[in-house]
Motif scaffolding. Sequence first.
Motif, PDB file in Angstrom:
ATOM      1  N   UNK A  42       0.821  -1.224   0.000  1.00 43.46           N
ATOM      2  CA  UNK A  42       0.000   0.000   0.000  1.00 43.46           C
ATOM      3  C   UNK A  42       0.852   1.271   0.000  1.00 43.46           C
ATOM      4  N   UNK A  50      -2.877  -4.085  -4.257  1.00 44.07           N
ATOM      5  CA  UNK A  50      -1.991  -3.581  -3.217  1.00 44.07           C
ATOM      6  C   UNK A  50      -2.739  -2.640  -2.269  1.00 44.07           C
ATOM      7  N   UNK A  51      -4.033  -2.682  -2.337  1.00 40.95           N
ATOM      8  CA  UNK A  51      -4.797  -1.875  -1.392  1.00 40.95           C
ATOM      9  C   UNK A  51      -5.343  -2.797  -0.315  1.00 40.95           C
ATOM     10  N   UNK A  52      -5.396  -2.307   0.911  1.00 42.05           N
ATOM     11  CA  UNK A  52      -5.984  -3.129   1.959  1.00 42.05           C
ATOM     12  C   UNK A  52      -7.489  -3.203   1.721  1.00 42.05           C
ATOM     13  N   UNK A  62      -9.824  -1.144  -0.998  1.00 41.74           N
ATOM     14  CA  UNK A  62     -10.146  -1.829  -2.229  1.00 41.74           C
ATOM     15  C   UNK A  62     -11.660  -1.917  -2.398  1.00 41.74           C
TER      16      UNK A  62
END
Lengths: 103, 819
Positions: free
Chosen positions: B528, B548-550, B554
Amino acid sequence: MSNWIHICKLDEIPKSAARTVRAGDTVIAVFRLSDDRVRAVENRCPHRQGPLADGIISGDDILCPLHNWRIHLESGEVAPPDSGCVKTYAVRVEDGQVMLSLG
Amino acid sequence: MSEKKKLVMIGNGMAGVRAIEEILEANPDMFDITIFGAEKYPNYNRIMLSPVLAGDTTIDDIILNDEQWYADHGITLHLGKRVTDIRRGHKKVVAEDGTEVEYDNLIIATGSNPFIIPIPGHDKQGVMAFRDIDDCDAMFEAAKKYKKAAVIGGGLLGLEAAKGLLHLGMDVTVIHDQATLMNMQLDAVAGEMLRAELEEQGMKFRVSTLTTEVLGEERVSGLRFKDGSELECDLLIMAVGIRPNKQLAEECGIYCNRGIVVNDYMQTVTDPSVYSVGECAEHRGVAYGLVAPLFEQARVLAWQITGQGLKTYEGSVVSTKLKISGVDVFSAGDFMGGPGADVIELMDRVGGVYKKLVLEDDRIKGVVMFGDTADGPTFFQWMQDGKDVSELRSTLLFSASGLGDSGHSGLDQASQMADDTIVCGCNGISKRQIVDAVVKEGLTTRKEITACTKAAGSCGGCAGLVDQILAATLGTAFVESDHEPICACTELNHEQVKEQIRNRKLTMVREVMHALGWEGEGCQVCRPAINYYIGMIWPEEAEDDRTSRIANERMHANIQKDGTFSVIPRIYGGETTPDDLIRIATVARKYNVPTVKITGGQRIDLLGVKKEDLIPMWKDLNMPSGYAYGKALRTVKTCVGSEWCRFGTQNSTALGIHLEKELERMWFPAKVKLAVSGCPRNCAEATIKDVGIVGVDGGWEIHCGGNGGVHVVATELLCIVETAEEVEEIVKAYLQHYRETGRHNERCAPWQQRVGLESIKAAVVDDIDNRKALVERLHQYLATQDRDPWAERIEDAEKENLKTFAEYRPIDIPVKVEA
Ligand code: SRM
Ligand SMILES: Cc1cc2nc3c(=O)[nH]c(=O)nc-3n(C[C@H](O)[C@H](O)[C@H](O)COP(=O)(O)OP(=O)(O)OC[C@H]3O[C@@H](n4cnc5c(N)ncnc54)[C@H](O)[C@@H]3O)c2cc1C
Ligand code: SF4
Ligand code: FES
């Protein structure tokens, strides 16, 4: 290990992401890894039932979205310092179709 | 820029290098730094020489700053070069080999010299002190050849040296001139218990004994005592105290007493361009010999020399711990307690536990503990705080940690905690688990603790506590470090990664990891962070990486503990309309939302929404996303302001709503909250927000860097302006500056404390060109964020764009799984 069930097309799972599959009361997370291999585990973190499908995938591991436990998708084992195990399911890709076995 | 000031430091030891670290932290670009060190090693942890000697660690492991560190910070390092002359008239120093270096500012950090008692024979071979790595090496060598060692001095250092020699297989006798061992720190009872314990370990003692002569030809062969008796030995360690190393300063006319006399800013009283820090410095009559106060001095020095503001050093109260495994001793303050003193004691001879508190007016004046020292730091804190302990009196010595409610004073919560108290709420890690990990695994940094136990690995809210526990467990050996790598997947820190992304024009997360030699596929910390940095640095080119986003960022909703989500739409400035309220109510009914809650941020939270309902619900709501899930602009809280309020001087509601609309799709290193109040009564609580604006007669105050969360921080005043337009411009510049220089997951408050308000002011208030440039970059970025994320997801769903949409939709299969 016989009853293979068709889930969806591989393309219907975004790369490095997961989808959930509901089989009655059981929810299974089916992952598509960065190299297109697929893995399936029960969608319940052994810690506090976190929905693993919503975590971040790192290599062959999933990082639980609730408290970041790291779980190996192949074996279902939790990485130290935590411990535990999640149920795994056989899953494979055949002609671009994802097949799951609940066997 | 090119006109850096020249800073020279004499002495490359613990206090001095800490001061340099603090200076670099406060202002990395202010000085050209040159350091002279008489020893041939870079800065190492002198404290740990005792464990090295006792075989518990090695020299390699105690280096604090390796030579690469000096190089990385552009520091010119002269190792193994003693400075022999300071020419204050010419502002330069001269080293023994003739090297001359000019300075604008000089720091003298020469430490101290071990005191060698000048009795006959003290200069024979085999007589030495215990101060540095060379001494350690000499003892290792001696232990190979000789068998009998004597240590003069039964204090902290002498006992640690004796323990080390014992470990090296020598027969060791400690000679102490007083009756009580460690008489500076212990009373007779504790001293006696200590002696019994050490005798058990094989150490021999001669107490109340004065040494009069060192015997032998070239090399020491024995000692003669005042009573005429003798002791054989072929190695003699003198550990009878230290003397501040002030000779150099004295020779160049700087006023010295016991040590180099400094004021509360650590400047020498003689010459304001010359500072002194460490064991060589004498402050208000005291020269300290432990690192904790020296580190405090180092920070004050750094603040003063970099012009950060007025921080003064007021002197320290010190506590001591003996670093001999299996022996727990703690002492602080005035522990003797003369006649008539109010003393509480606990003595358990069988269990080998002794605790004594000396009180005066119900306040702790001194403490001695043997055997069980767990509460030592707590008592020490209470002693410093002047806490009234009359209520606790009857149970005080059983366990202080379990008592009292004084946890909120911040600094010393850790030591107040009982062992089984949960420190990391996210991961359920107790204090005991952390302490165990530190002791058993030999951990020394928070990062290692996180890797080993997970503590502080999630929200990071307990990082401070973990640091305190680490510090308390390691004693003063603990060193905070700031330039740690982002996470275990890389060696690089945030700044280095940003620089590479910029210089090499990296625009994809995987490309960054590949180019910078990442280990594996990254984790929830680094990925992130990289994703944010590429988007911040290359707004137009970067490819946002959803994976790659939590989860929250996301899914554009907050994940709850049961896997459901919450939905918070924007309610600009906290002002709503009947129509919006009806819509929210209708949606909540339609989707059976279990909980509808008014949030602390002046809006409405629909909690417990099923994942597959999110998109349909957003569609029915038809309101913009409130970004309650993201490192993004959260709320702009407002008060009713001059439109309604009888005290209002400014239209705070209108300004708040305007700002929220201007900034609503911004992503930041961490979440950002704003507030606007209409007058100094400050009903919107603007002064604990990342940016808080307060209306005053004829203008607006802009406050910044506050935080209302885990560690409450009040804002600092950035500036006062007349118009709402100016507010908008400066707030935008401030936030863009934060976006560019903040580290991922670092909120405004710690960022501001790290870079300093003055530097921020210079960048966003004083330098008008820079301000405009910042605002322009912000606008360029905002232009790329032209769509609401919920609206995008609705569209994806309608177009069946599986890339983003599939994750929201479960697949049902008509099979039952047997349990
Ligand atoms: C909903 C709300 C509580 C409420 O019912 O009032 C809330 C709920 C959460 N807060 Fe909060 N915070 C809420 C206002 C606040 C406030 C008050 C404010 O904003 O005025 C604060 C203190 C002010 C501040 O941030 O400086 C606050 C300080 C925190 C913190 C500590 C932040 C810190 O820097 O120390 C966290 C933890 C974090 O961010 O890592 C947090 C984290 C959370 C999370 C997101 C926890 C999480 O990661 O899942 C909670 C999400 C629950 C959910 O799904 O809705 N929340 N939180 C508030 C939402 C406001 C909004 O409308 O968006
Ligand atoms: C074995 C041991 C155990 C200890 N245990 C503890 C403990 O448990 N807890 C605690 O708090 N403290 C402990 N201490 C004390 C602590 O190490 C010192 O207080 C601390 O190191 C002092 O820092 P300083 O920078 O003032 O001096 P130093 O670290 O001694 O640094 C001064 C440096 O200046 C150099 N120097 C001197 N003159 C010149 C010159 N003219 N030119 C160039 N260089 C010069 C010296 O060579 C030295 O390297 C211990 C000390 C020892 C020796
Ligand atoms: S801040 Fe001042 S003007 Fe605004 S509501 Fe409060 S009292 Fe009224
Ligand atoms: S529920 Fe998965 S880590 Fe806690």
